[in-house]
Enzyme design. Sequence first.
Site, PDB file in Angstrom:
ATOM      1  CG  HIS A 149      -0.940  -2.971   6.884  1.00  0.00           C
ATOM      2  ND1 HIS A 149       0.520  -2.818   7.344  1.00  0.00           N
ATOM      3  CD2 HIS A 149      -1.279  -3.988   7.800  1.00  0.00           C
ATOM      4  CE1 HIS A 149       0.905  -3.461   8.406  1.00  0.00           C
ATOM      5  NE2 HIS A 149      -0.158  -4.050   8.875  1.00  0.00           N
TER       6      HIS A 149
ATOM      7  CG  ASP B  93       0.319   3.060  -1.163  1.00  0.00           C
ATOM      8  OD1 ASP B  93      -0.010   2.475  -0.671  1.00  0.00           O
ATOM      9  OD2 ASP B  93       1.257   3.024  -2.432  1.00  0.00           O
TER      10      ASP B  93
HETATM   11  O1  F6P Z   1      -0.677  -2.648   1.356  1.00  0.00           O
HETATM   12  C1  F6P Z   1      -1.425  -3.587   2.117  1.00  0.00           C
HETATM   13  C2  F6P Z   1      -1.060  -4.674   1.593  1.00  0.00           C
HETATM   14  O2  F6P Z   1      -1.624  -5.945   2.476  1.00  0.00           O
HETATM   15  C3  F6P Z   1       0.551  -4.978   1.698  1.00  0.00           C
HETATM   16  O3  F6P Z   1       0.744  -5.645   3.175  1.00  0.00           O
HETATM   17  C4  F6P Z   1       0.732  -6.123   0.775  1.00  0.00           C
HETATM   18  O4  F6P Z   1       1.967  -5.990   0.360  1.00  0.00           O
HETATM   19  C5  F6P Z   1      -0.264  -6.226  -0.200  1.00  0.00           C
HETATM   20  O5  F6P Z   1      -1.346  -5.305   0.270  1.00  0.00           O
HETATM   21  C6  F6P Z   1      -1.118  -7.490  -0.356  1.00  0.00           C
HETATM   22  O6  F6P Z   1      -0.335  -8.006  -1.375  1.00  0.00           O
HETATM   23  P1  F6P Z   1      -0.772  -9.489  -1.924  1.00  0.00           P
HETATM   24  O7  F6P Z   1      -2.094  -9.669  -2.180  1.00  0.00           O
HETATM   25  O8  F6P Z   1       0.265 -10.046  -2.862  1.00  0.00           O
HETATM   26  O9  F6P Z   1      -0.798 -10.345  -0.441  1.00  0.00           O
END
Ligand code: F6P
Length: 475
Positions: free
Chosen positions: A159, A371
């Site tokens: 992601h 991003d």
């Molecule tokens: O953008 C990638 C991602 O894994 C998202 O899916 C998620 O919102 C974020 O990064 C991770 O956030 P956290 O560390 O709060 O789980």
Amino acid sequence: MGGCLVSRLVVVSNRVATPKAAQAGGLASAMLAALSEVGGLWFGWSGKAVAGDPGPPKEETDGRITFLTTDLSKTDFEDYYNGFANRSLWPLLHFRPDLVDYSKQNYQGYQRVNRHFARTLAPHLRDGDTIWVQDFHLIPLAGLLREMGIAGRMGFFLHTPLPPPDIMRVLPGHRALMDALTEYDLVGLHTNAYVRAFVNYQRDLAGGQKLPDGWVRTGSGRLVRVLALPISVDPDAIASQAAKAVNNPSVKRLRAGLTAEDRIRLAVGVDRLDYSKGLPERFEAFGRFLDRSPQHRGLVSLLQIAPTSREDVPAYIELRGQLEQQAGAVNGRYSDPSWTPIRYVNRTYPQSTLFGFYRAACMGLVTPLRDGMNLVAKEFVAAQDPDDPGVLVLSTFAGAADEMDEAVFINPYDIDGMADAMARALDMDLPERRRRWSALMARLKRWDITTWRRAFLAALEEPPSPEVLRSTGVM
Ligand code: F6P
């Protein structure tokens, strides 16, 4: 395809949107939708770090989905999540080698938690399960499951961005990590640039070879497929929630506040408080825009929602302090009793409220330094009123830029350019706004979240074509 090609879907991700979880982000909503369609198992971290041994996983079923979650010991959580995942991998993957903070202890913690995930999940797997692993926290999982004799199809979706080989090799142990990715049958990435980065790494640093149709033969002769499959949203559901949100109390209060004096127009940004999101640059550009556009002073407010995140990691603590100072400086310079230029909010809101905020806004600011995709860009477009749509201002460094040609593009490193783009977006006439919005919305409808997950799962089931096998010498 529907559910027919997948026997049982098993999703694995660090965070799991259990029925009791407060709020689902983009990844979690997408997985929830995939599992609701085909049914299956969703396994991941419970969100709890406990003293001592985590104990057995917790299982609960809701409709067609069984949720299986495991706690982590405090040490594991520290080394894996706050450590290797968010101090080493996250900055590396977001093109910030200067912020990579590597330690062998954290790397071992990452491996240890991945092994814990594999051991906890394995007894719950059945023959023929299709396993879909999400994101950078769990790259080694396929290799560890295969070592335990699990034979099903395994796919991985990243992601985040994937940087080119020259950045990847900053990470000690980069080769083991990239090799671990090749244990999957399919690796999905958001953009062609990330696919090129993967293929170039294989070719330049791992003795691999590019084959037709997205296939790669690794140095050790394994076949792995790598495809650009950009994640998306459900534009129809967002549009209807955004239209209904006019009655939401938070949205009503926001609108009332904006119209109290003159009609103040709204610019909106919604980002996790993260250095990859370019928030200091955005605040600076908004200040510059006000410096240079006296006609907009008193008439435009920026609502920046930035829920705090990863609060134990030093880079995040610094950023928070910096943003508070910057918002204070712009507000001190320009506020008057009836107008606050930047409304800076660290709390979280339910998605439906955010969609209402997007619809109330004339301009959406999505200006990250880097991003993977950025689903806020897509949600902002889907939430607009078709008769009077707002304008999306979008960084060329967001994965979303590849699919959103009609946005107003900015380079977040160019503060003057960003300030100009804000003025241009706010001054854009209605026919132009409608033309851009219609094209963006039409594209979102063509490639939505359902298309995305079906395309991924279909590709995961597809064997290499005879042409690919011929090029490897197998046929
Ligand atoms: O953008 C990638 C991602 O894994 C998202 O899916 C998620 O919102 C974020 O990064 C991770 O956030 P956290 O560390 O709060 O789980």
